[in-house]
Motif scaffolding. Sequence first.
Motif, PDB file in Angstrom:
ATOM      1  N   HIS A  22       0.825  -1.205   0.000  1.00 39.08           N
ATOM      2  CA  HIS A  22       0.000   0.000   0.000  1.00 39.08           C
ATOM      3  C   HIS A  22       0.863   1.260   0.000  1.00 39.08           C
ATOM      4  O   HIS A  22       0.400   2.334   0.362  1.00 39.08           O
ATOM      5  N   GLY A  23       2.132   1.128  -0.346  1.00 37.60           N
ATOM      6  CA  GLY A  23       3.020   2.274  -0.325  1.00 37.60           C
ATOM      7  C   GLY A  23       3.720   2.394   1.018  1.00 37.60           C
ATOM      8  O   GLY A  23       3.533   1.576   1.925  1.00 37.60           O
ATOM      9  N   ALA A  24       4.543   3.411   1.134  1.00 33.94           N
ATOM     10  CA  ALA A  24       5.338   3.598   2.337  1.00 33.94           C
ATOM     11  C   ALA A  24       5.218   5.041   2.819  1.00 33.94           C
ATOM     12  O   ALA A  24       4.741   5.914   2.088  1.00 33.94           O
ATOM     13  N   VAL A  25       5.618   5.244   4.048  1.00 33.03           N
ATOM     14  CA  VAL A  25       5.678   6.601   4.610  1.00 33.03           C
ATOM     15  C   VAL A  25       7.088   6.844   5.128  1.00 33.03           C
ATOM     16  O   VAL A  25       7.781   5.910   5.546  1.00 33.03           O
ATOM     17  N   LEU A  26       7.505   8.096   5.076  1.00 27.64           N
ATOM     18  CA  LEU A  26       8.764   8.527   5.683  1.00 27.64           C
ATOM     19  C   LEU A  26       8.431   9.769   6.504  1.00 27.64           C
ATOM     20  O   LEU A  26       7.750  10.675   6.018  1.00 27.64           O
ATOM     21  N   VAL A  27       8.861   9.772   7.759  1.00 28.36           N
ATOM     22  CA  VAL A  27       8.408  10.779   8.722  1.00 28.36           C
ATOM     23  C   VAL A  27       9.533  11.738   9.074  1.00 28.36           C
ATOM     24  O   VAL A  27      10.661  11.306   9.329  1.00 28.36           O
ATOM     25  N   VAL A  28       9.223  13.043   9.074  1.00 21.10           N
ATOM     26  CA  VAL A  28      10.156  14.058   9.577  1.00 21.10           C
ATOM     27  C   VAL A  28       9.640  14.490  10.944  1.00 21.10           C
ATOM     28  O   VAL A  28       8.749  15.332  11.044  1.00 21.10           O
ATOM     29  N   PRO A  29      10.161  13.888  12.044  1.00 25.04           N
ATOM     30  CA  PRO A  29       9.672  14.240  13.381  1.00 25.04           C
ATOM     31  C   PRO A  29      10.414  15.476  13.891  1.00 25.04           C
ATOM     32  O   PRO A  29      11.636  15.467  13.967  1.00 25.04           O
ATOM     33  N   LEU A  30       9.667  16.501  14.219  1.00 28.53           N
ATOM     34  CA  LEU A  30      10.284  17.764  14.641  1.00 28.53           C
ATOM     35  C   LEU A  30       9.834  18.073  16.063  1.00 28.53           C
ATOM     36  O   LEU A  30       8.634  18.187  16.332  1.00 28.53           O
ATOM     37  N   ASN A  31      10.800  18.201  16.978  1.00 28.18           N
ATOM     38  CA  ASN A  31      10.415  18.465  18.370  1.00 28.18           C
ATOM     39  C   ASN A  31      10.303  19.974  18.637  1.00 28.18           C
ATOM     40  O   ASN A  31      10.548  20.797  17.746  1.00 28.18           O
ATOM     41  N   ALA A  32       9.934  20.311  19.867  1.00 30.00           N
ATOM     42  CA  ALA A  32       9.648  21.711  20.203  1.00 30.00           C
ATOM     43  C   ALA A  32      10.910  22.574  20.137  1.00 30.00           C
ATOM     44  O   ALA A  32      10.833  23.796  20.033  1.00 30.00           O
ATOM     45  N   ALA A  33      12.092  21.941  20.197  1.00 27.67           N
ATOM     46  CA  ALA A  33      13.349  22.692  20.107  1.00 27.67           C
ATOM     47  C   ALA A  33      13.763  22.919  18.652  1.00 27.67           C
ATOM     48  O   ALA A  33      14.838  23.469  18.393  1.00 27.67           O
ATOM     49  N   GLY A  34      12.943  22.459  17.693  1.00 27.18           N
ATOM     50  CA  GLY A  34      13.288  22.630  16.286  1.00 27.18           C
ATOM     51  C   GLY A  34      14.278  21.577  15.798  1.00 27.18           C
ATOM     52  O   GLY A  34      14.912  21.740  14.745  1.00 27.18           O
TER      53      GLY A  34
END
Lengths: 188, 188
Positions: free
Chosen positions: B45-57
Amino acid sequence: MTDRYPETLHCRTVARSRLFRVESVGLRFGNGVEVEYERLGAGSHGAVLVVPLNAAGEVLLIREYAAGTERYELGLPKGRVEGGEDPLEAANRELMEEVGFGAERLTSLRRLTLAPGYLSHHTEIILAQGLYERRLPGDEPEAIEVVPWPLAELEGLLGDPALSEARSIAALYLARDYLARTAAPAGE
Amino acid sequence: MTDRYPETLHCRTVARSRLFRVESVGLRFGNGVEVEYERLGAGSHGAVLVVPLNAAGEVLLIREYAAGTERYELGLPKGRVEGGEDPLEAANRELMEEVGFGAERLTSLRRLTLAPGYLSHHTEIILAQGLYERRLPGDEPEAIEVVPWPLAELEGLLGDPALSEARSIAALYLARDYLARTAAPAGE
């Protein structure tokens, strides 16, 4: 954890076609856990992807049919490094075959991978400047459309869903950064 | 040229393993030229790639062993979209499994392909913000190292050859552009 590489227990070819070879590899990690992975075996000298930049500061993109996604894709010229070539030579040859230009200056920007978990494949990103007209015959089934676009207007280009290839998008950003960093006049 | 799609003459499976299926496809282009291509068949079903960004940038990268390139790679969390999931749900699950965080806000930035000439595979790039601690068990053979890095210092990060994956590099640039465009405070 990253200082201790997993031990390879075995590696065997489990499927093979004209172009692809699938390997099954057994690994034992530093913590004792054993895993079986499948990956596509290496079979080439790597690939090159070229960012051709003309004297007007335009990048020369190409539009061609892609059998994997079954549609016309906008991207950068690319191809395999043949035996006996170095990546810069391969880049210049692909540029002549696919775009109809040679380059006086070729600069290797970075080596990229596609899907390191299951592909050994790597691609050298090469900036081509000082372009001059020169065409070599390629093996494409139909004429490739060349699409010039100002590198300074990258955001507008990224709005086109036909430009989908991660390698091409990363290469355009990397070229823009490199040119800003070296402060070389675009295209010269 | 791009208005006339090639005609598919045939498509057959020529090799198959546990994970991969190689298809041979015969195409007739608008100019009458016929070509035989090999490609990897779609099976997911395809893939995902995540850019996790925290509160400190900071973007939360991961370092894990890659069986394709046979080394530890620095990149972004990713994984397949499972049946019944939408890409945002898949992104949040992968984030919990690989990084130990959930996200209050998930934004789809763009769909990327890897090698459109021979892979049908596509990956949805998803920005994850409003992070909170939440771990789900994953299927990794060893603990994944999480590497925070300020997104504002992307150039320094790109100097690390362990970050080689075109998808991850494109995603970091796309996230930076998106945040600059929307002028949203990083991580909020």
